[in-house]
Design a protein around this motif. Structure first.
Motif, mmCIF file in Angstrom:
data_model
loop_
_atom_site.group_PDB
_atom_site.id
_atom_site.type_symbol
_atom_site.label_atom_id
_atom_site.label_comp_id
_atom_site.label_asym_id
_atom_site.label_seq_id
_atom_site.Cartn_x
_atom_site.Cartn_y
_atom_site.Cartn_z
ATOM 1 N N ILE A 1 0.864 -1.179 0.000
ATOM 2 C CA ILE A 1 0.000 0.000 0.000
ATOM 3 C C ILE A 1 0.902 1.231 0.000
ATOM 4 C CG2 ILE A 1 -1.872 1.217 1.150
ATOM 5 C CD1 ILE A 1 -2.584 -1.578 0.149
ATOM 6 N N PRO A 2 0.848 2.079 -1.047
ATOM 7 C CA PRO A 2 1.750 3.248 -1.104
ATOM 8 C C PRO A 2 1.412 4.267 -0.025
ATOM 9 C CG PRO A 2 0.133 3.328 -2.882
ATOM 10 C CD PRO A 2 -0.041 1.994 -2.229
ATOM 11 N N SER A 3 2.437 4.795 0.614
ATOM 12 C CA SER A 3 2.207 5.850 1.610
ATOM 13 C C SER A 3 1.856 7.176 0.953
ATOM 14 C CB SER A 3 3.441 6.013 2.496
ATOM 15 O OG SER A 3 4.581 6.329 1.708
ATOM 16 N N LEU A 4 2.237 7.362 -0.310
ATOM 17 C CA LEU A 4 1.856 8.543 -1.084
ATOM 18 C C LEU A 4 0.935 8.080 -2.207
ATOM 19 C CD1 LEU A 4 2.198 11.597 -1.663
ATOM 20 C CD2 LEU A 4 4.042 10.973 -3.235
ATOM 21 N N MET A 5 -0.345 8.416 -2.091
ATOM 22 C CA MET A 5 -1.332 7.969 -3.065
ATOM 23 C C MET A 5 -1.628 9.083 -4.064
ATOM 24 S SD MET A 5 -4.129 5.706 -1.006
ATOM 25 C CE MET A 5 -3.677 4.158 -0.220
ATOM 26 N N ASN A 6 -1.569 8.743 -5.352
ATOM 27 C CA ASN A 6 -1.944 9.654 -6.422
ATOM 28 C C ASN A 6 -2.346 8.816 -7.635
ATOM 29 O OD1 ASN A 6 0.591 8.980 -7.819
ATOM 30 N ND2 ASN A 6 1.550 10.296 -6.267
ATOM 31 N N TYR A 7 -2.571 9.472 -8.765
ATOM 32 C CA TYR A 7 -3.076 8.744 -9.927
ATOM 33 C C TYR A 7 -2.021 7.828 -10.559
ATOM 34 C CZ TYR A 7 -0.647 11.549 -13.467
ATOM 35 O OH TYR A 7 0.302 12.132 -14.279
ATOM 36 N N LEU A 8 -0.751 7.976 -10.153
ATOM 37 C CA LEU A 8 0.293 7.085 -10.647
ATOM 38 C C LEU A 8 0.505 5.885 -9.728
ATOM 39 C CD1 LEU A 8 2.998 9.644 -11.867
ATOM 40 C CD2 LEU A 8 1.339 8.392 -13.255
ATOM 41 N N THR A 9 0.513 6.119 -8.415
ATOM 42 C CA THR A 9 0.802 5.034 -7.470
ATOM 43 C C THR A 9 -0.448 4.268 -7.050
ATOM 44 O OG1 THR A 9 0.583 6.531 -5.569
ATOM 45 C CG2 THR A 9 2.760 6.328 -6.581
ATOM 46 N N ALA A 10 -1.613 4.897 -7.064
ATOM 47 C CA ALA A 10 -2.859 4.247 -6.629
ATOM 48 C C ALA A 10 -4.010 4.737 -7.492
ATOM 49 C CB ALA A 10 -3.116 4.537 -5.155
ATOM 50 N N PRO A 11 -4.006 4.464 -8.795
ATOM 51 C CA PRO A 11 -4.993 5.064 -9.697
ATOM 52 C C PRO A 11 -6.429 4.658 -9.406
ATOM 53 C CG PRO A 11 -3.751 3.333 -10.811
ATOM 54 C CD PRO A 11 -3.077 3.562 -9.500
ATOM 55 N N ASN A 12 -6.676 3.434 -8.943
ATOM 56 C CA ASN A 12 -8.038 2.937 -8.768
ATOM 57 C C ASN A 12 -8.526 3.023 -7.327
ATOM 58 O OD1 ASN A 12 -8.182 2.226 -11.533
ATOM 59 N ND2 ASN A 12 -7.096 0.311 -11.114
ATOM 60 N N PHE A 13 -7.748 3.623 -6.432
ATOM 61 C CA PHE A 13 -8.163 3.747 -5.037
ATOM 62 C C PHE A 13 -9.166 4.891 -4.909
ATOM 63 C CE2 PHE A 13 -4.866 1.365 -2.427
ATOM 64 C CZ PHE A 13 -4.475 0.567 -3.498
ATOM 65 N N LEU A 14 -10.156 4.705 -4.022
ATOM 66 C CA LEU A 14 -11.152 5.749 -3.791
ATOM 67 C C LEU A 14 -10.539 6.885 -2.977
ATOM 68 C CD1 LEU A 14 -13.143 3.705 -4.945
ATOM 69 C CD2 LEU A 14 -14.728 4.319 -3.102
ATOM 70 N N ILE A 15 -10.762 8.094 -3.457
ATOM 71 C CA ILE A 15 -10.173 9.265 -2.801
ATOM 72 C C ILE A 15 -10.693 9.427 -1.384
ATOM 73 C CG2 ILE A 15 -10.093 11.783 -2.869
ATOM 74 C CD1 ILE A 15 -10.041 11.613 -5.900
ATOM 75 N N ARG A 16 -11.985 9.223 -1.208
ATOM 76 C CA ARG A 16 -12.572 9.509 0.110
ATOM 77 C C ARG A 16 -12.024 8.579 1.187
ATOM 78 N NH1 ARG A 16 -16.643 5.856 1.259
ATOM 79 N NH2 ARG A 16 -17.607 4.752 -0.503
ATOM 80 N N THR A 17 -11.796 7.311 0.871
ATOM 81 C CA THR A 17 -11.271 6.406 1.893
ATOM 82 C C THR A 17 -9.802 6.697 2.184
ATOM 83 O OG1 THR A 17 -10.748 4.749 0.191
ATOM 84 C CG2 THR A 17 -12.898 4.608 1.260
#
Length: 596
Positions: A346-362
């Motif tokens: 799980i990336p500690s820095l989430m963005n559209y490159l490292t976590a593209p399909n993760f929900l922003i709100r969570t």
């Protein structure tokens, strides 16, 4: 010979009496005039004091700029501005480069102009970003620096408007060469990131910071948030530039979750009173004491002030189920959220490159809880969308507590690696850090009136050196393992390495009472205005740092869209708000915008 008449003598008693009387009257009149002048000197404010009062009482940027510009026109500041000499920057080299850029533009050789421009594309070229160059004035700095920024922006526009040729050659530019020139120039100059740190209820100030930067055309495309700042960053990065002005007015923010929470609290209180047959208290002090005790208990037992369940409902109502990739595709703005990662997957820095399909709100809620929680019972569950669009939990996040933090990949170096970030605008809104964290440029310049500033803001009486000493002792304690997880995370937020400007909203002691209220429309507007005011004293320094970058970004976007045949307006790059205005941009950027 007759003796002189005693009545006619010069030294006769009547003459002496009248002389003494006249002398007393004249002396009294002179004394009264001097007393009146001295009293007027003590009670009448000087022009500079009146302008400082106008600066502090300004309700919008136009009023603030009028007072700031008038202060900068006073003799001491005006003389300092027009005199290029200073030990803080290399004014000779800077002015020489400005004149050379102007000469090369008039000679019309695009390759030579592009090469010369790129060789000096540094944000701190000749030390022009040093803080002492912006602490003497309010709305401006050395005229030499302003002229250099204007000439650089005009040079970028000249390259953008230079007529292209289908074939390369001396004095010619093809579309591909022009695109490469601008792209290489952007890489050489670097990019800016906006960091929104913490805040609890005061985190609403972040929206005011974003609003001010947007209105002046210097809102970065890269936005990162931690804790409450992650929630604010999520709200900002899901809206386009056309939608942001209406959203940042406070009217489009859905606060129904907080309203429902207040209503539930009232219903529970009424049920308890009815069940125990106790007469309901009528005192406002009693109600405040109940709310204060409940929130203080929540702060010490769970680590946060606002109920996380209410935050969940509020974020879901405003953000929905957008992913990082969907938000980027919609707005062109890069959202980054720092989370307490439970494992290396799980990336500690989430963005559209490292976590593209993760929900922003969570991700935003995980950042908010992990940055404030003391309790190991707080559950963090991050959701994502599969390839069919179905929402599912990310394996390894359900049931994870806030202390499971992976420190092997620190977020800020990762941010610089992914998006070429070399400059940060930090919005610091943690209420417990307000007494020790100082803005890079104070609202009232120290040499103007330190006493006035101190009396106006008693919460900021801690001397500047205390902040450095406290950070030093915290760093030493952290190196020996004595610092708690919560303080370690706060310390990591504060130690942002590299070139940066820190913005801190003014928080007065009476503002702490707002912790007792769930945010409504009135409170949102109040904190947005506080956030705007924190930007105004630093606007001159921020424009010197960012205008060339904004010009390069706008030029690159224009060339890219022309290349693909898209003539629509860029989705995320705006140099001026609709209608422009004489106070929206300085240093000749209005001409550049007209050309773009």
């Amino acid at each position: 010979m007759r003796d002189p008449d005693p009545k006619q003598s010069l030294f006769s008693l009547p003459r002496l009496y009248h002389g003494a009387l006249n002398f007393s009257i004249v002396s009294a009149e002179i004394g009264f005039v001097w007393v009146r002048k001295f009293s007027s000197l003590l009670t009448t404010k000087a022009r500079e004091d009146l302008l400082l009062d106008d600066l502090l009482a300004a309700n919008d940027y136009e009023e603030w700029y009028a007072a700031a510009h008038a202060l900068d026109e006073l003799p001491p500041k005006y003389d300092w501005r027009i005199n290029p000499k200073s030990d803080y920057y290399d004014y000779r080299t800077l002015d020489k480069r400005r004149r050379q850029l102007n000469t090369l533009r008039r000679n019309g050789s695009p390759q030579v102009v592009a090469d010369y421009l790129r060789h000096g594309l540094q944000r701190n070229f000749c030390n022009i970003t040093r803080s002492p160059l912006y602490t003497k004035t309010y709305a401006s700095t050395k005229n030499t620096i302003e002229a250099y920024i204007e000439e650089s922006v005009e040079t970028v526009k000249w390259i953008c408007d230079f007529k292209t040729s289908p074939h390369p050659g001396p004095g010619k530019l093809t579309d591909q060469e022009k695109m490469e020139i601008v792209s290489n120039a952007r890489s050489a100059y670097g990019s800016t990131a906006l960091l929104l740190q913490g805040g609890s209820v005061f985190g609403l100030c972040h929206l005011g910071v974003v609003k001010a930067l947007l209105e002046h055309g210097i809102l970065p495309n890269v936005v990162m948030g931690t804790a409450t700042g992650a929630l604010m960053a999520a709200l900002v990065c899901i809206h386009t530039n056309d939608e942001l002005p209406a959203f940042l007015s406070g009217d489009s923010i859905d606060l129904s979750a907080f309203t429902a929470s207040s209503q539930r609290a009232r219903d529970i209180s009424e049920e308890y009173i009815e069940y125990t047959a106790i007469s309901p208290p009528r005192s406002r002090l009693h109600n405040w004491s109940q709310i204060l005790s409940r929130r203080v208990w929540r702060l010490f037992t769970k680590g946060f002030v606002l109920d996380p369940e209410v935050l969940v409902d509020c974020v879901r109502a405003n953000v929905g189920d957008l992913t990082f990739q969907e938000a980027f595709d919609r707005t062109g703005r890069v959202l980054n959220i720092i989370v307490a990662s439970p494992n290396e997957e799980i990336p500690s820095l989430m963005n559209y490159l490292t976590a593209p399909n993760f929900l922003i709100r969570t991700a935003a809620l995980a950042s908010n809880i992990a940055n404030m929680s003391h309790s190991p019972n707080i559950q963090i569950e991050i959701l994502r969308k599969d390839r069919h669009g179905r929402v599912e939990p990310v394996p390894g996040t359900g049931g994870t507590n806030a202390h499971a933090v992976a420190e092997s990949n620190p977020p800020l170096p990762r941010l610089k690696q992914l998006f070429d970030v070399d400059h940060c605008i930090i919005s610091q809104a943690r209420p417990y850090m307000a007494p020790i964290v100082k803005p890079s440029l104070p609202y009232i310049r120290p040499q103007d009136s330190f006493v006035r500033n101190a009396l106006r803001r008693p919460i900021n009486l801690v001397p500047f050196d205390f902040e450095k000493h406290l950070k030093h002792y915290m760093t030493q304690a952290d190196s020996m393992g004595w610092l708690s997880d919560n303080l370690h995370r706060i310390l990591s937020d504060e130690t942002t390495k590299g070139d940066s400007v820190t913005l801190v909203p003014e928080i007065e002691p009476r503002d702490l009472l707002l912790l007792l209220k769930n945010p409504g429309k009135k409170e949102v507007e109040f904190w947005i205005k506080r956030g705007e005011r924190s930007v105004w004293p630093s606007l001159c320094a921020l424009k010197v740092r960012c205008l060339i970058e904004v010009a390069l970004d706008a030029t690159y976007e224009r060339l890219r869209r022309r290349r693909v045949g898209d003539q629509s307006a860029p989705p995320s790059i705006t140099l001026l708000p609709p209608g422009g205005g004489p106070l929206a941009m300085k240093f000749g950027a209005q001409k550049f915008v007209d050309g773009i």
